[in-house]
Every structure is written in structure tokens, then in C-alpha cells.
Design a protein around this motif. Sequence first.
Motif, PDB file in Angstrom:
ATOM      1  N   ARG A 167       5.747   4.164  -5.047  1.00 26.81           N
ATOM      2  CA  ARG A 167       5.595   3.637  -3.667  1.00 26.81           C
ATOM      3  C   ARG A 167       6.687   3.327  -2.957  1.00 26.81           C
ATOM      4  O   ARG A 167       7.433   2.634  -3.247  1.00 26.81           O
ATOM      5  N   ALA A 168       6.520   3.769  -1.683  1.00 22.14           N
ATOM      6  CA  ALA A 168       7.586   2.888  -0.482  1.00 22.14           C
ATOM      7  C   ALA A 168       7.036   1.773  -0.981  1.00 22.14           C
ATOM      8  O   ALA A 168       5.851   1.437   0.118  1.00 22.14           O
ATOM      9  N   TRP A 169       7.505   0.666  -0.274  1.00 24.29           N
ATOM     10  CA  TRP A 169       7.742  -0.310   0.101  1.00 24.29           C
ATOM     11  C   TRP A 169       8.748  -0.905   1.803  1.00 24.29           C
ATOM     12  O   TRP A 169       9.822  -0.507   1.930  1.00 24.29           O
ATOM     13  N   ARG A 199       0.536  -4.625  -0.711  1.00 30.14           N
ATOM     14  CA  ARG A 199       1.586  -3.387   0.284  1.00 30.14           C
ATOM     15  C   ARG A 199       0.984  -3.638   1.842  1.00 30.14           C
ATOM     16  O   ARG A 199       2.194  -3.687   2.456  1.00 30.14           O
ATOM     17  N   THR A 212       3.844  -5.400   4.709  1.00 33.92           N
ATOM     18  CA  THR A 212       4.211  -4.166   6.183  1.00 33.92           C
ATOM     19  C   THR A 212       3.959  -4.856   7.123  1.00 33.92           C
ATOM     20  O   THR A 212       4.506  -4.506   8.100  1.00 33.92           O
TER      21      THR A 212
END
Length: 148
Positions: free
Chosen positions: A68-70, A118, A122
Motif C-alpha cells: 500500500r502507498a503511505w 491511512r 494522508t
Amino acid sequence: MGWIPLSGFQLRKAGVQFDAVRVDGDDGRRLAGRLERLTGGDPGPVVVEANGRRGVYFLVPPGTTAHRAWPRGATRFNSGPGQVAYVPVPALDGRTWPLSWWCPPSEPGRFVHTLLLRALCTEVLRETVAGPLDLCPEVPSAAPWPSG
């Protein structure tokens, strides 16, 4: 919850009982506060560090931080091929400085919800870069009508 030490604190291998996401300093504390408010006071286990980076560790289910992009500013702790990470975990009571529980674990198997973390992460880290979101921007005043 055998992964919590009886006294002091210990390092636990990420990816076994839990993964973790660390956000440092005021951003981490702001994130923990928002998560706590949004979940009615029980976001899952959150560990805070009083010195150094002043990291805040959000403990999430194992295997949920990889792939997953963090956002920049969030550090993932997990394990996989060629990668091992450790997370500091304090005891529930007694001398645990520099670590303490922002929110202690409430029941076995209860962790911070990864997708909620998440999304909030963000948002909080974007605010740090861009300033707080202005949800109600002012409408510029219209030029006066020419008098005729």
C-alpha cells in the motif's frame, strides 16, 4: 496478549502479532488524537515515545501495511523476504519511559484499522505541508457595479 511485556519495554518483531506505522512528533500526536475521537476513544493500540523522534506507533493487523502507498512522513514496520523490523512495546503498568500507551490494547486481536489510519494519516500529513484544510473558504467579494 502475550506480546505485551510484564515490565519495562521490549522490541517485538513486526509482522508476527502486528505491523506498525510510525508518525513522528506533533503530526503523530495530532493523528492519534483524531483517530481516538473518530473511534469513540478506542482506536486500537497506540504507543508514544517521549524522546528522540517522539514517534507515535499505530499497531495494525499483521500483513496490512505492505503493498500500500503511505504518505511521506509515515514509516511502515513489517516483515517480509529480506526485511525485518522491530517495534518498541511498553508494559501496561510501571516504569516504561520513554514509552507509554496513548491507547492501550483493549482486547486480544483488536488493532488500529489500517485503512482508516491511512486515510487520516494522508490528511494530517498533507495539512503539515499545505496548512490546515480550509473547508469553508471565503468567497471573494464581487467588484461593485459601475454606477451609471
